[in-house]
Write a protein that holds these residues in place. Sequence first.
Motif, PDB file in Angstrom:
ATOM      1  N   ARG A 183     -95.828 -71.336  -3.105  1.00  0.00           N
ATOM      2  CA  ARG A 183     -95.488 -70.434  -1.497  1.00  0.00           C
ATOM      3  C   ARG A 183     -96.647 -70.033  -1.090  1.00  0.00           C
ATOM      4  O   ARG A 183     -97.348 -69.007  -1.632  1.00  0.00           O
ATOM      5  CB  ARG A 183     -94.299 -68.903  -2.306  1.00  0.00           C
ATOM      6  CG  ARG A 183     -94.153 -68.246  -1.308  1.00  0.00           C
ATOM      7  CD  ARG A 183     -93.232 -66.595  -2.173  1.00  0.00           C
ATOM      8  NE  ARG A 183     -93.394 -65.912  -0.587  1.00  0.00           N
ATOM      9  CZ  ARG A 183     -92.712 -65.244  -1.505  1.00  0.00           C
ATOM     10  NH1 ARG A 183     -91.743 -64.781  -2.551  1.00  0.00           N
ATOM     11  NH2 ARG A 183     -92.379 -63.803  -0.763  1.00  0.00           N
ATOM     12  N   TRP A 184     -97.233 -70.354   0.243  1.00  0.00           N
ATOM     13  CA  TRP A 184     -97.601 -69.779   1.335  1.00  0.00           C
ATOM     14  C   TRP A 184     -98.129 -68.323   0.846  1.00  0.00           C
ATOM     15  O   TRP A 184     -99.145 -67.925   0.863  1.00  0.00           O
ATOM     16  CB  TRP A 184     -97.003 -69.599   2.484  1.00  0.00           C
ATOM     17  CG  TRP A 184     -98.628 -69.562   2.979  1.00  0.00           C
ATOM     18  CD1 TRP A 184     -99.358 -68.799   4.091  1.00  0.00           C
ATOM     19  CD2 TRP A 184    -100.177 -70.792   3.632  1.00  0.00           C
ATOM     20  NE1 TRP A 184    -100.962 -69.664   4.238  1.00  0.00           N
ATOM     21  CE2 TRP A 184    -100.953 -70.495   3.835  1.00  0.00           C
ATOM     22  CE3 TRP A 184     -99.392 -72.246   2.536  1.00  0.00           C
ATOM     23  CZ2 TRP A 184    -101.723 -71.574   4.533  1.00  0.00           C
ATOM     24  CZ3 TRP A 184    -100.631 -72.692   3.309  1.00  0.00           C
ATOM     25  CH2 TRP A 184    -101.619 -72.428   3.415  1.00  0.00           C
ATOM     26  N   SER A 185     -97.670 -67.529   1.354  1.00  0.00           N
ATOM     27  CA  SER A 185     -97.446 -65.704   0.582  1.00  0.00           C
ATOM     28  C   SER A 185     -96.729 -65.360  -0.364  1.00  0.00           C
ATOM     29  O   SER A 185     -95.624 -65.388  -0.810  1.00  0.00           O
ATOM     30  CB  SER A 185     -96.582 -64.815   1.876  1.00  0.00           C
ATOM     31  OG  SER A 185     -97.867 -65.365   2.798  1.00  0.00           O
ATOM     32  N   GLY A 186     -97.353 -65.208  -1.736  1.00  0.00           N
ATOM     33  CA  GLY A 186     -96.782 -65.155  -2.548  1.00  0.00           C
ATOM     34  C   GLY A 186     -97.262 -65.908  -4.154  1.00  0.00           C
ATOM     35  O   GLY A 186     -98.275 -66.421  -4.007  1.00  0.00           O
ATOM     36  N   GLY A 187     -97.110 -65.769  -5.117  1.00  0.00           N
ATOM     37  CA  GLY A 187     -97.364 -66.337  -6.345  1.00  0.00           C
ATOM     38  C   GLY A 187     -96.530 -67.789  -6.735  1.00  0.00           C
ATOM     39  O   GLY A 187     -97.075 -68.180  -8.467  1.00  0.00           O
ATOM     40  N   THR A 188     -95.313 -68.055  -6.167  1.00  0.00           N
ATOM     41  CA  THR A 188     -94.566 -68.428  -6.721  1.00  0.00           C
ATOM     42  C   THR A 188     -95.087 -70.263  -6.552  1.00  0.00           C
ATOM     43  O   THR A 188     -95.504 -70.006  -5.492  1.00  0.00           O
ATOM     44  CB  THR A 188     -93.288 -69.288  -6.245  1.00  0.00           C
ATOM     45  OG1 THR A 188     -92.649 -67.505  -6.178  1.00  0.00           O
ATOM     46  CG2 THR A 188     -92.475 -69.682  -6.417  1.00  0.00           C
ATOM     47  N   ILE A 189     -95.049 -70.802  -7.593  1.00  0.00           N
ATOM     48  CA  ILE A 189     -95.538 -72.132  -8.239  1.00  0.00           C
ATOM     49  C   ILE A 189     -94.720 -73.335  -9.381  1.00  0.00           C
ATOM     50  O   ILE A 189     -94.041 -72.449 -10.184  1.00  0.00           O
ATOM     51  CB  ILE A 189     -96.914 -71.887  -9.183  1.00  0.00           C
ATOM     52  CG1 ILE A 189     -97.911 -71.523  -7.387  1.00  0.00           C
ATOM     53  CG2 ILE A 189     -97.390 -73.288  -9.847  1.00  0.00           C
ATOM     54  CD1 ILE A 189     -99.172 -71.241  -8.391  1.00  0.00           C
ATOM     55  N   TYR A 190     -94.608 -74.264  -8.748  1.00  0.00           N
ATOM     56  CA  TYR A 190     -93.659 -74.948  -9.407  1.00  0.00           C
ATOM     57  C   TYR A 190     -94.932 -76.576 -10.090  1.00  0.00           C
ATOM     58  O   TYR A 190     -95.001 -76.429  -8.759  1.00  0.00           O
ATOM     59  CB  TYR A 190     -92.365 -74.796  -8.894  1.00  0.00           C
ATOM     60  CG  TYR A 190     -91.495 -74.031  -8.893  1.00  0.00           C
ATOM     61  CD1 TYR A 190     -91.367 -73.718  -7.382  1.00  0.00           C
ATOM     62  CD2 TYR A 190     -91.039 -73.955  -9.953  1.00  0.00           C
ATOM     63  CE1 TYR A 190     -90.781 -71.963  -7.584  1.00  0.00           C
ATOM     64  CE2 TYR A 190     -90.481 -71.707  -9.602  1.00  0.00           C
ATOM     65  CZ  TYR A 190     -89.790 -71.912  -8.569  1.00  0.00           C
ATOM     66  OH  TYR A 190     -88.871 -71.222  -8.344  1.00  0.00           O
ATOM     67  N   TYR A 191     -94.135 -76.629 -11.013  1.00  0.00           N
ATOM     68  CA  TYR A 191     -94.672 -78.533 -11.053  1.00  0.00           C
ATOM     69  C   TYR A 191     -94.116 -79.629 -11.506  1.00  0.00           C
ATOM     70  O   TYR A 191     -93.062 -78.718 -12.132  1.00  0.00           O
ATOM     71  CB  TYR A 191     -96.583 -78.605 -12.117  1.00  0.00           C
ATOM     72  CG  TYR A 191     -97.522 -77.350 -11.810  1.00  0.00           C
ATOM     73  CD1 TYR A 191     -97.091 -75.888 -12.385  1.00  0.00           C
ATOM     74  CD2 TYR A 191     -98.563 -78.354 -11.100  1.00  0.00           C
ATOM     75  CE1 TYR A 191     -98.542 -75.274 -12.133  1.00  0.00           C
ATOM     76  CE2 TYR A 191     -99.212 -77.222 -10.546  1.00  0.00           C
ATOM     77  CZ  TYR A 191     -99.233 -75.745 -10.795  1.00  0.00           C
ATOM     78  OH  TYR A 191    -100.559 -74.770 -10.293  1.00  0.00           O
TER      79      TYR A 191
END
Length: 126
Positions: A52-60
């Motif tokens: 997510r561009w703003s924030g810490g959401t990450i998935y793999y």
Amino acid sequence: QVQLEESGGGLVQPGGSLRLSCAASGGTFSRYGMGWFRQAPGKEREFVAFIRWSGGTIYYADSVKGRFTISKDNAKNTVYLEMNSLKPEDTAVYYCAAKRNWDLGHYYDALDYDYWGQGTQVTVSS
């Protein structure tokens, strides 16, 4: 018009590393989600990673978890994909993609992305 430009692909030996970059321009990205996908010859395009561009959401994707790292530099409007412990099965064209609303649709579905880069080839071979 949003434009995405990937760079950093190449030929690397198994176990090696590469860092891909995706430079984004032409938009305001605060609500965007950014994804990396890849497509090997004869196979469908598959999800690799999301941020997510703003924030810490990450998935793999499970296949890259623990080996790949997605990150971003807001000041440079650039998203990165650090790839370590590369395997021959990682060989593919890697695409950067952007979705205007990070929380709409599915982060893993290529159909939910609005903009795509031209792709960069990654070849893992000895």
